[in-house]
Design an enzyme around this catalytic site. Sequence first.
Site, PDB file in Angstrom:
ATOM      1  N   ASP A  74     -21.827  18.297  80.879  1.00 38.64           N
ATOM      2  CA  ASP A  74     -22.928  17.338  80.920  1.00 38.64           C
ATOM      3  C   ASP A  74     -22.465  15.887  81.012  1.00 38.64           C
ATOM      4  O   ASP A  74     -23.227  15.020  81.417  1.00 38.64           O
ATOM      5  CB  ASP A  74     -23.851  17.506  79.707  1.00 38.64           C
ATOM      6  N   ARG A 262     -29.256  14.097  75.368  1.00 37.66           N
ATOM      7  CA  ARG A 262     -29.404  14.549  76.740  1.00 37.66           C
ATOM      8  C   ARG A 262     -30.470  13.732  77.455  1.00 37.66           C
ATOM      9  O   ARG A 262     -31.227  12.967  76.860  1.00 37.66           O
ATOM     10  CB  ARG A 262     -29.777  16.040  76.769  1.00 37.66           C
ATOM     11  N   TYR A 271     -22.292  19.912  69.605  1.00 39.69           N
ATOM     12  CA  TYR A 271     -21.050  20.670  69.550  1.00 39.69           C
ATOM     13  C   TYR A 271     -20.734  20.880  68.078  1.00 39.69           C
ATOM     14  O   TYR A 271     -20.509  19.916  67.339  1.00 39.69           O
ATOM     15  CB  TYR A 271     -19.903  19.912  70.220  1.00 39.69           C
ATOM     16  N   PRO A 354     -14.033  20.616  75.668  1.00 38.30           N
ATOM     17  CA  PRO A 354     -15.015  19.697  76.257  1.00 38.30           C
ATOM     18  C   PRO A 354     -15.219  18.420  75.456  1.00 38.30           C
ATOM     19  O   PRO A 354     -16.102  17.632  75.779  1.00 38.30           O
ATOM     20  CB  PRO A 354     -16.293  20.538  76.255  1.00 38.30           C
TER      21      PRO A 354
END
Length: 639
Positions: A74, A262, A271, A354
């Site tokens: 993302d 987001r 996360y 990530p």
Amino acid sequence: MQFHLNGFRPGDPSYTEAAATILDPKTVPDAVDVLIVGCGPAGLTLAAQLSAFPDIRTMIIERKDGPLTHGQADGIACRTMEMFEAFGFADEIENEGYWVNEVTFWKPDARGGIVRSGRVRDVEEGLSEKPHIILNQARVHDRYLRIMANSPRRLVPYYSRQLVNLVRDDAADPDYPVTATIERIDDDGTVLGTETVRARYVVGCDGARSAVRQLIGRTLDGDSANHAWGVMDVLAVTDFPDVRHKAAIQSAEEGSILIIPREGGYLTRFYVELDALNENQRITEKTITIEQLVAAAQRIIKPFSLEVKEVAWWSCYQIGQRLTDKFDDVRDDDPAGTTPRIFIAGDACHTHSPKAGQGMNVSMQDAFNLGWKLAAVLSGKARPELLHSYSAERQTIARELIDFDREWAAMFSEKPKTSENDEGGIDPEEFRRYFIRQGRFTAGTATRYSPSQLTGTADDQPLATGFEIGTRFHSAPVERLADGKPLHLGHEIKADGRWRLFLFAGKEDEGVADSPVARLCTRLAQDANSPLRLYTREGEDPDAFLDIRAVFQQPRDALRIDRMPAILRPKKGRYGLHDYEKIFCAAAGPEGDIYDRRGIDRARGAMVVVRPDQYVAHVLPLDGIDRLYAFFAAFMRNG
């Protein structure tokens, strides 16, 4: 955007005229120039770049039955946004995505909860004109797919197809030496049929379990995955005050969370650190439930509450850093002169956590590096030996990423110190300082290619200290002479495979006859060894290989565009129309003009040579034209 060059055409200008022949997406062709395996970010970046070339037959296959809808990655780094500008959709991503402006850091407090310990800018001031963006990976894919569909090749993926074999035989077929065997599959993986296609080149962008990598005998080597994390995109109600900030949270006993807001204003990614793993232990969605993941997040975020209303997507994974020793199929014991025919990119050759948001970004940069080189070789303008540079350049960058990611992931998972007397653990303040120090790496702007045939030496770097050789071209504002439009100079570099030559004029140079810029332009137009003469083919526009642009220090009203050298206002297209968009003025702003911002020698000026992938290849004096010729002669093919 420029259009109407070869005649007025109404409608969407991004929808270009189709090539003479295009592939039928229902029928696998007998032969292609480039076969791309995998429709991930690397594969689609490469396909979109190659689709701009009408004479290059590109085919891309994907095991899934359609486009991605829920992306795992993302984070879109500043450097990637600069690349998206070259593809023409950066503004759309900026409008739709979440802008990461600040990062907050949270540490354990004395009462068993967490407290904010710091706040920093996500990207240092002046590092890039582009922001750090959060957006569903699938929406990036959508833009690439649109570019491909609107391109001269009308390129669309062949879905529900998996690669099962590759055979390279240069002696049997030197033109199309790689034969690929492909299976058509249905939704449950049942094989419906087998197809074969011959290819000049194959690129594996097929992920960490890459079939291409395995078929060329390469392996991913590195650290064992010994720590588990979960990730979830959720719609949630919480009283945590930084839920719309990127936030790194370290609790005393329950682990850590990285919060990523987001796009859309409501969705949030978490996360969540899970337990450390035993040797050879692995986690999957079968061993971890979404309920366990939510509960772990609720424990870490205390004393704040977290009520998850809807889970849009979730997964779990192990942290591990792995790297392939080489990104192509040429081995040390191959005969001298063997050039690569099969390549791997993205997760097929490097995997990592990530946490720093580098996976998708570095994968796309792999493809951007390779795409223009393949196009140059396939068009016959560059020697095939140029393709060795892909693995040489990108494997080094991937190794730097692995080293950074290993340290960053370890710090994130380390138990935080709650006092100076704690033995072991990480000081939360040191964690914050490390993030600031590594900001250029996480923004994607730290990449530097070493001196090579594509990257000149730094002999004349003092002429333009802000355009560091081997790094990306760091854009700055200018003003177009023809119409006064303010713009960023770096945005003139499009993903079209062309080299750029930026001429920065000295203080007294107005581009008139016998000025340094005019003398240089005359030689470029007339010399037999000029790249304009050697590498521009009959019938092509004069800037088809080398796009030359100039920047002057005078204000617009002191310059005359009609007195400028002809190659700075070239005649193009079937009507011989003048291109008026190649001359600029160094418009001053609060931070000075481009000469101030990029350390350009005002008295002498400079030439800055920029590769098709936006990296500075060379800095030369305006009278260094013979060295410019020698630079291109090292890897280009005459005729």
